[in-house]
Design an enzyme around this catalytic site. Sequence first.
Site, mmCIF file in Angstrom:
data_model
loop_
_atom_site.group_PDB
_atom_site.id
_atom_site.type_symbol
_atom_site.label_atom_id
_atom_site.label_comp_id
_atom_site.label_asym_id
_atom_site.label_seq_id
_atom_site.Cartn_x
_atom_site.Cartn_y
_atom_site.Cartn_z
ATOM 1 N N CYS A 295 0.841 -1.209 0.000
ATOM 2 C CA CYS A 295 0.000 0.000 0.000
ATOM 3 C C CYS A 295 0.871 1.253 0.000
ATOM 4 O O CYS A 295 2.034 1.219 0.329
ATOM 5 C CB CYS A 295 -0.878 0.015 1.248
ATOM 6 N N ARG B 210 4.114 0.564 -6.671
ATOM 7 C CA ARG B 210 4.145 -0.420 -5.574
ATOM 8 C C ARG B 210 3.100 -1.510 -5.765
ATOM 9 O O ARG B 210 3.118 -2.520 -5.078
ATOM 10 C CB ARG B 210 3.917 0.294 -4.245
ATOM 11 N N TRP C 91 -3.275 -2.401 -1.527
ATOM 12 C CA TRP C 91 -2.970 -3.736 -2.080
ATOM 13 C C TRP C 91 -3.640 -4.706 -1.128
ATOM 14 O O TRP C 91 -3.210 -4.873 0.010
ATOM 15 C CB TRP C 91 -1.457 -3.955 -2.128
ATOM 16 N N ASN D 45 -1.161 0.883 6.077
ATOM 17 C CA ASN D 45 -0.335 -0.033 5.285
ATOM 18 C C ASN D 45 0.195 -1.068 6.260
ATOM 19 O O ASN D 45 0.860 -0.720 7.235
ATOM 20 C CB ASN D 45 0.822 0.738 4.640
ATOM 21 N N GLU E 220 15.583 -17.557 -11.985
ATOM 22 C CA GLU E 220 15.188 -16.163 -12.184
ATOM 23 C C GLU E 220 14.439 -15.989 -13.497
ATOM 24 O O GLU E 220 13.436 -15.287 -13.561
ATOM 25 C CB GLU E 220 16.434 -15.271 -12.144
ATOM 26 N N LYS F 153 10.655 -14.479 -13.870
ATOM 27 C CA LYS F 153 10.320 -13.350 -14.750
ATOM 28 C C LYS F 153 9.119 -13.699 -15.626
ATOM 29 O O LYS F 153 8.172 -12.939 -15.755
ATOM 30 C CB LYS F 153 11.525 -12.997 -15.625
ATOM 31 N N GLU G 34 5.740 -14.257 -13.570
ATOM 32 C CA GLU G 34 5.145 -13.134 -12.819
ATOM 33 C C GLU G 34 4.589 -12.053 -13.731
ATOM 34 O O GLU G 34 3.748 -11.272 -13.304
ATOM 35 C CB GLU G 34 6.134 -12.546 -11.827
ATOM 36 N N HIS H 77 15.690 -36.548 -13.276
ATOM 37 C CA HIS H 77 15.145 -37.107 -12.029
ATOM 38 C C HIS H 77 13.669 -36.772 -11.854
ATOM 39 O O HIS H 77 13.207 -36.535 -10.749
ATOM 40 C CB HIS H 77 15.985 -36.591 -10.846
ATOM 41 N N LYS I 150 5.247 -4.218 -5.695
ATOM 42 C CA LYS I 150 6.669 -3.998 -5.920
ATOM 43 C C LYS I 150 7.469 -4.321 -4.665
ATOM 44 O O LYS I 150 8.564 -4.825 -4.745
ATOM 45 C CB LYS I 150 6.951 -2.555 -6.333
#
Length: 610
Positions: free
Chosen positions: A2, A27, A74, A100, A483, A487, A490, A506, A605
């Site tokens: 928030c 954010r 948020w 927040n 990573e 990316k 998300e 495996h 964020k």
Amino acid sequence: MCGIVGFTGRREASPVLLEGLRRLEYRGYDSAGLVTSTGNELHLRKKAGRLAELRKHVAAHPAPGCHGISHTRWATHGGATDRNAHPHTSTAGDIALVHNGVIENYAALKQQLQAAGTQFRSDTDTEVLCHLVAHYYQGDLIGAVQKALALVKGTYGIAVMAKGEPGLIVGARLGSPLVVGIGTDGTYLASDANALAGFADKVVYLSDRQICALTETEWEVRDHDLAPASVSVQDIGAFLGDGDSDKGDFPHYMLKEIYEQPDALANAMRGRLDSADSTAHFGGLNLGAQQLRQIDRVIMTACGTSYHAALVGEYLFEELARVPVEVEYASEFRYRNPPIDRNTVVLALTQSGETADTLAALRESKRMGHTTLAICNAVGSSIAREADGGVYLHAGPEIGVASTKAFTSQVCVLTMLALYLGRTRHLSSIQGQHVIDDLRALPDAVRKALECHDRVKEVAARYAGATNVLYLGRQYLYPLALEGALKLKEISYIHAEGYPAAEMKHGPIALVDENTPSVFLVPRGNVFDKVMSNMQEIKARGGPVIAVASAGDRDVVSVADDVIAVPDVPEYLQPVVAAVPLQLLAYEIALSRGCDVDKPRNLAKSVTVE
Ligand code: AGP
């Protein structure tokens, strides 16, 4: 996370509040609202959705007055609806509050209030706090806030107004950042200094459990027992990051930040590489050479992309400094009871410096008496201020929710730290100088890697319809496989998983079919042949292969369906260079799927809730 903005001064408040919220949009949020006051009337305006909805609403129903608070929400408790949006008001409508954080004991408090006859109008935890303040309010707002917060478990950054005290804003923080802004035309309150650029000249960061009271001409900060608190007033310029936070000529912040990486890397290294002693230097580590020499273990703790950077750091520290490293998810580490001995250093990695899990892990490490360091981008953030020492990335504001330049800058700083530690141990000056030469060449290598963008667009067009993607790499490129998968998932909402390339055998290889592309990180290096074999195994099962490979590598071209070339760099720097095509691939695929690249659904964020 928030966002909060408050203003009390000598001009209309709502334009200030709306502009401040605009700067906090990065954010992540799902509703927004504000309340202003004239005389003893409160004007409440709030809407679910983007800030534009609130702007339209305020344009149609102006909120007059030179005193107000505002919020981007948020959602943690209760859906993104008008009635759940902040500000929340008391039953009598005489108290307004924005928050927040998370009130962990809100259910018990809500039951007590309902038993006493309070009617609730939202599904949020925040509304409980508003009614508690109203319950204790008898004309002294700061006293009522203090009494209400004494009952609360959880985290908060709040701003509160009372109809009976026009012009007064009370703020308080525990775990969620809050900064007082001092301007020529009034006094401000915000979640971070970026919201106050151009408005305030000076800032005062609140510490946990402090309470502030602002009027148009004065401000004060008190401790939780309302005794005057000692605080430092600083120029806002120190906290506004090194780059501007507008998109410039780029369509999205994420793309801008991907292209900023060569400059961000140069900023991370500026003034820190020392060829005279073939080492690196940092101004804020606050650890002497003797202490550094004694470090015999490092625990790195972080979340998300920062966790992946830490995994690269593990390889770097072991190779360059011969120091054992463990990497722990912050959310797990804070509850574990690992046998940490005297010479262990806990290193937190974080872009925002406000991630609740990472902050909690840092505080737990400090409580146990360990030396704590932080690698952080946001100057003056909670983690940066609470660690015993640390290194700023100087990457400039990272606005896109998907972290890009912060990741490569973190790996760059970790490389310099490993060099620094290595040179207090076994690393020779010649070896040290090689590392320095490799680092100095890195910004240009990344600039060259950005030239793959058109090729990435072609590859993205072919695979944008995938529903599952595998990312595979070995050694330094295994963390980058994780990573790359993060990316993609998300911002494009495609399921993706990263694995050590050899691990396919495996189990995960059962997932491979003609609809499941695999992205292989396979530049030339000491495990190249092994990764080539893994690629063959996938091909033999009909799986499409996208390879990130050394420019001109004919062996890879003969096996992969699509090849994206990157310049050759030493293996320990490949995660920085090979990150670029993965960032661009996620960006282009998300774009082709019509996703909100800068503000992907459900994400914030900086995650200041646990
Ligand atoms: C990364 O793209 C995500 N936005 C997220 O995983 C992020 O890295 C994580 O929340 C940690 O944030 P921090 O670096 O600010 O602590």
